[in-house]
Design a protein around this motif. Structure first.
Motif, PDB file in Angstrom:
ATOM      1  N   PHE A 199      71.227   7.798 -16.006  1.00 18.02           N
ATOM      2  CA  PHE A 199      72.346   7.174 -15.313  1.00 18.02           C
ATOM      3  C   PHE A 199      72.836   5.954 -16.083  1.00 18.02           C
ATOM      4  O   PHE A 199      74.049   5.729 -16.215  1.00 18.02           O
ATOM      5  N   ALA A 200      71.885   5.159 -16.607  1.00 16.37           N
ATOM      6  CA  ALA A 200      72.271   4.012 -17.431  1.00 16.37           C
ATOM      7  C   ALA A 200      72.968   4.472 -18.706  1.00 16.37           C
ATOM      8  O   ALA A 200      73.939   3.857 -19.156  1.00 16.37           O
ATOM      9  N   GLU A 217      76.025   4.943  -7.333  1.00 16.75           N
ATOM     10  CA  GLU A 217      74.879   4.063  -7.566  1.00 16.75           C
ATOM     11  C   GLU A 217      73.899   3.994  -6.388  1.00 16.75           C
ATOM     12  O   GLU A 217      72.674   4.039  -6.603  1.00 16.75           O
ATOM     13  N   PRO A 218      74.363   3.870  -5.121  1.00 15.78           N
ATOM     14  CA  PRO A 218      73.392   3.763  -4.022  1.00 15.78           C
ATOM     15  C   PRO A 218      72.438   4.941  -3.924  1.00 15.78           C
ATOM     16  O   PRO A 218      71.281   4.767  -3.512  1.00 15.78           O
ATOM     17  N   VAL A 305      62.966   0.498 -19.089  1.00 15.93           N
ATOM     18  CA  VAL A 305      63.668  -0.727 -18.704  1.00 15.93           C
ATOM     19  C   VAL A 305      64.318  -0.563 -17.333  1.00 15.93           C
ATOM     20  O   VAL A 305      64.220  -1.448 -16.462  1.00 15.93           O
ATOM     21  N   GLU A 306      64.976   0.567 -17.114  1.00 15.22           N
ATOM     22  CA  GLU A 306      65.662   0.797 -15.844  1.00 15.22           C
ATOM     23  C   GLU A 306      64.675   0.956 -14.696  1.00 15.22           C
ATOM     24  O   GLU A 306      64.935   0.501 -13.573  1.00 15.22           O
ATOM     25  N   ASN A 307      63.555   1.602 -14.962  1.00 17.61           N
ATOM     26  CA  ASN A 307      62.535   1.740 -13.922  1.00 17.61           C
ATOM     27  C   ASN A 307      62.033   0.365 -13.490  1.00 17.61           C
ATOM     28  O   ASN A 307      61.902   0.085 -12.291  1.00 17.61           O
ATOM     29  N   GLU A 308      61.782  -0.505 -14.448  1.00 16.82           N
ATOM     30  CA  GLU A 308      61.326  -1.861 -14.136  1.00 16.82           C
ATOM     31  C   GLU A 308      62.387  -2.627 -13.362  1.00 16.82           C
ATOM     32  O   GLU A 308      62.089  -3.328 -12.382  1.00 16.82           O
TER      33      GLU A 308
END
Length: 336
Positions: A199-200, A217-218, A305-308
């Motif tokens: 998604f990023a 996004e939600p 990074v996105e998971n964090e």
């Protein structure tokens, strides 16, 4: 009451109009101002709900013991209190330029995505019906309702952009509700981790227009809440079992993982041969189209990074999904 500004709107957002006759032009202006105030209030409500969905800390102080009643209360309340009450039926899907519309409609994921969410909702609700604790049952029902809402969101998206779907199959209730819940939870741990990065990547590359990314996004953040809830449930549940049942439960978990691995190998083979795949999720079919400019190593880094980032806003005392990130870090050592 605070001082009224010259345009008839109080500084605290309360309107005040003099009790005098208003010209048609003045009435239209007043109605426009009232509409603007209503729109501002609606935007603020949306922003507040979005912030609450991403940021939550339990007010009880001090550490908690994993597997304790306090742990159960905390992860159940996390899911219940961070629910975002958006309604799929009123989502304003953005108008897409022809090239963006072609990219969105050409992705071979929409049938699979709709069916995956429909199947997940049935499985979660089936397991919720077996749970006696009222708070945990309410949280599981919320989880299942949100999975059903994801299906509605996807259905509205494909309707808005003229994407034709195959007829939906039946979603049978699993004979073993616990198996269905475990398979759904661990599958989402895999798929959500990948979806965060994809998604990023779609946002950064412009593959999806920014307006569409923000609209969807939600749903992505809700999946993050779901896996956070699931891994805490899994840890709590295992520790709440009597010692003699734990080996059988561990064996069932490993059987679920074997099933999921075999399933994904079959999915990959089906994609390679062009066969129809009916039990996959967004990451498995979208990755090739969205990551042409990313190396495998860069994609793994982005997923990490996105998971964090998506987990950072929740109470630090809750466990984080760590199995898939650990595997990703291991694989990262051997890929560029």
């Amino acid at each position: 009451m605070r001082r009224i500004a010259e345009d008839g709107i109080a500084q605290d957002g309360v309107a005040s109009f003099p009790d005098t006759q208003v010209s048609p032009h003045g009435q239209a202006t007043a109605e426009a101002r009232a509409a603007a105030v209503a729109a501002t209030i609606a935007r603020q409500a949306v922003d507040e709900a979005d912030h609450a969905m991403r940021n939550w800390t339990d007010p009880a102080p001090g550490p908690i013991r994993i597997g304790s009643p306090e742990h159960l209360r905390m992860f159940s309340n996390m899911l219940l209190q961070t629910h975002n009450p958006y309604k799929p039926a009123v989502i304003d899907w953005p108008k897409l330029a022809p090239d963006a519309l072609r990219r969105v409609t050409s992705l071979p994921i929409w049938d699979i995505a709709v069916q995956t969410e429909g199947r997940a909702s049935v499985r979660v609700h089936a397991f919720a019906n077996t749970v006696r604790d009222p708070l945990l049952r309410s949280a599981l029902e919320m989880d299942g309702d949100e999975e059903a809402r994801h299906k509605v969101v996807l259905s509205k998206l494909v309707e808005a952009y003229g994407i034709a779907l195959e007829p939906e199959p039946e979603y049978p209730v699993p004979a073993d509700p616990e198996w269905g819940w475990l398979a759904t939870g661990y599958s989402e741990c895999i798929d959500s981790f990948a979806a965060f990065g994809l998604f990023a990547a779609a946002r950064q590359s412009g593959f999806f227009p920014e307006e569409l990314v923000e609209t969807f996004e939600p749903v992505i953040q809700e999946e993050g809440r779901h896996i956070l809830f699931f891994v805490n449930w899994a840890a709590w549940y295992r520790r709440s079992l009597p010692w003699w049942r734990r080996p059988f439960y561990t064996l069932k978990v490993w059987r679920v993982w074997v099933h999921l691995i075999r399933e994904r190998i079959g999915i990959a083979k089906g994609i390679d041969t062009g066969d129809s795949v009916q039990d996959a999720n967004f990451p498995m079919n979208a990755s090739g189209a969205l990551t042409e400019s990313l190396t495998p190593g860069a994609l793994i880094d982005l997923c990490l990074v996105e998971n964090e980032r998506r987990m950072a806003g929740y109470d630090a005392r809750l466990l984080r999904p760590d199995f898939v990130p650990r595997i990703a870090r291991l694989v990262r050592r051997f890929v560029k």
